[in-house]
Design a protein around this motif. Structure first.
Motif, PDB file in Angstrom:
ATOM      1  N   SER A   1      -8.981   1.882  -0.678  1.00  0.00           N
ATOM      2  CA  SER A   1      -8.162   2.176  -1.958  1.00  0.00           C
ATOM      3  C   SER A   1      -9.060   2.084  -3.184  1.00  0.00           C
ATOM      4  O   SER A   1      -9.450   1.137  -3.469  1.00  0.00           O
ATOM      5  CB  SER A   1      -7.020   0.998  -1.864  1.00  0.00           C
TER       6      SER A   1
ATOM      7  N   GLN B   1       1.022   5.340   0.164  1.00  0.00           N
ATOM      8  CA  GLN B   1      -0.039   6.535   0.479  1.00  0.00           C
ATOM      9  C   GLN B   1       0.513   7.763  -0.054  1.00  0.00           C
ATOM     10  O   GLN B   1       1.381   8.393   0.478  1.00  0.00           O
ATOM     11  CB  GLN B   1       0.182   6.455   2.250  1.00  0.00           C
TER      12      GLN B   1
ATOM     13  N   LEU C   1      -4.657   6.430  -1.029  1.00  0.00           N
ATOM     14  CA  LEU C   1      -4.100   5.025  -0.775  1.00  0.00           C
ATOM     15  C   LEU C   1      -4.179   4.130  -1.993  1.00  0.00           C
ATOM     16  O   LEU C   1      -5.163   3.976  -2.676  1.00  0.00           O
ATOM     17  CB  LEU C   1      -4.902   4.352   0.578  1.00  0.00           C
TER      18      LEU C   1
ATOM     19  N   LYS D   1       0.758  -0.969   0.271  1.00  0.00           N
ATOM     20  CA  LYS D   1       0.143  -0.006   0.109  1.00  0.00           C
ATOM     21  C   LYS D   1       0.917   1.182  -0.107  1.00  0.00           C
ATOM     22  O   LYS D   1       1.726   1.350   0.859  1.00  0.00           O
ATOM     23  CB  LYS D   1      -0.758  -0.127   1.210  1.00  0.00           C
TER      24      LYS D   1
ATOM     25  N   THR E   1      -3.075   0.798  -4.046  1.00  0.00           N
ATOM     26  CA  THR E   1      -2.393  -0.742  -3.899  1.00  0.00           C
ATOM     27  C   THR E   1      -1.689  -1.201  -5.133  1.00  0.00           C
ATOM     28  O   THR E   1      -2.076  -0.835  -6.166  1.00  0.00           O
ATOM     29  CB  THR E   1      -3.841  -1.479  -3.878  1.00  0.00           C
TER      30      THR E   1
END
Length: 356
Positions: free
Chosen positions: A118, A78, A82, A76, A84
């Motif tokens: 996400s 940020q 967020l 993940k 992925t």
């Protein structure tokens, strides 16, 4: 302006690839410090990666054992939002996919789809190659041993209703956008994985193609279905029949990829692209996205397509459209063609007073 707030569960190699793809100076500076610190926190990475070897809802058990734990790496990042990242991690085999990897990839995609935090994902390959297709070693050795058990799985069942194929979740549409960050080889089944994504960002040294043509291995992960829609039947037939390699420049010219980036930067560029998508109202974005897919693959005619478009579009009118119009009028958001929405994260989309 893109700003990296923090990097969670990011390996040193992944950070370096994002660092090379970054265009913002403050982002580069922050990532460089992360690159150094990543080497000090490798012991904690395994605690954050979510790879359980358990029986899934579909009744299939993912293989257990240390050799399978890192076949697919989910991290993940940020940014403002967020993001992925899903990395195929068999670099010693140019990230070709065996049955165990296909199950892990399906698990990773499903977890992303079910993750409300996400909005977009990036699929890539570890070690300089996207994916070289299905693992022919597995097929060959299983045949020699007289046991091809994986052929009895749902991944090889043409009638399965889960959208599974030999390469993983390749025979369905995803609930949210997935960007393919392509480096090195994306060939055979690897090309099919790229085709299943919404957007393809290709490095200038990448090579795509139906390389399985040489070995009598068919395209059974949606390749013959998606490719003609993306680049037209004539060009698709050329690539399917000859299996010839397609370099980045040609891939861009024929519409096989969306953009070309420098070698080593596709992951970073993919993350920035995903971050840009994440700033928009997500329900509306995904309704329009699915309407486009329906028009291309499912609608019987124009009337069916526009009926589906309106029926699904009206579902977001109350939840997002009216509020969006109010923010344009009262808050000056988006005026003069501006796409700067940094002052309005999705979590605040419905928090301001709106005229309903």
């Amino acid at each position: 302006m893109l700003t990296l707030l923090s990097v969670r569960v990011m390996s040193a190699s992944g950070t370096w690839r994002i660092l090379k793809g970054a265009t913002n100076l403050s982002l580069k500076s922050h990532l460089f410090s992360k690159l150094i610190s990543c080497r000090m926190c490798s012991a904690s990475l395994s605690q954050n990666r979510q790879f359980s070897s358990s029986k899934g809802d579909d009744g299939q058990t993912s293989p257990s054992g240390s050799e399978n734990e890192d076949l697919v790496i989910v991290e993940k990042v940020q940014m403002q939002h967020l993001i992925t990242t899903i990395g195929i991690n068999r670099p010693e085999k140019r990230n070709c996919v065996n049955h165990a990897t296909a199950l892990k990839l399906e698990e990773a995609i499903k977890n992303f789809e079910d993750d409300p935090t996400s909005a977009a994902a990036v699929l890539y390959g570890k070690g300089g190659n996207f994916c070289a297709g299905y693992d022919l070693d597995e097929v060959s050795h299983a045949a020699e041993a007289g046991s091809i058990d994986f052929l009895a799985s749902d991944n090889f069942n043409p009638s399965n209703r889960k959208g599974l194929g030999p390469m993983g979740p390749s025979r369905r549409f995803f609930k949210k956008p997935v960007i393919a960050a392509i480096s090195g080889y994306a060939v055979a089944g690897g090309l099919e994985l790229a085709l299943m994504c919404d957007i393809r960002i290709v490095e200038d040294t990448a090579v795509l193609g139906v390389f399985c043509r040489r070995f009598g291995v068919p395209l059974i992960d949606g390749g013959t279905v998606r490719l003609p829609h993306l680049i037209g039947l004539s060009r698709a037939m050329d690539l399917i029949l000859t299996g010839r390699p397609v370099k980045a420049k040609e891939a861009f010219e024929i519409g096989l990829c969306n953009s070309i980036v420098a070698c080593g930067t596709s992951l970073g560029q993919g993350i920035q692209y995903a971050n840009q998508l994440s700033k928009f109202p997500q329900e509306c974005l995904n309704k329009d996205r699915m309407s486009a897919y329906n028009a291309v693959y499912a609608a019987n005619n124009f009337e069916d397509a526009v009926k589906y478009e309106m029926e699904n579009g009206l579902e977001v009118f109350q939840s997002e459209s009216i509020r969006g119009a109010t923010k344009f009028v009262e808050d000056d958001m988006g005026k003069h063609g501006s796409f700067n929405m940094n002052n309005l994260p999705p979590k605040e989309w419905n928090s301001k007073k709106s005229k309903l």
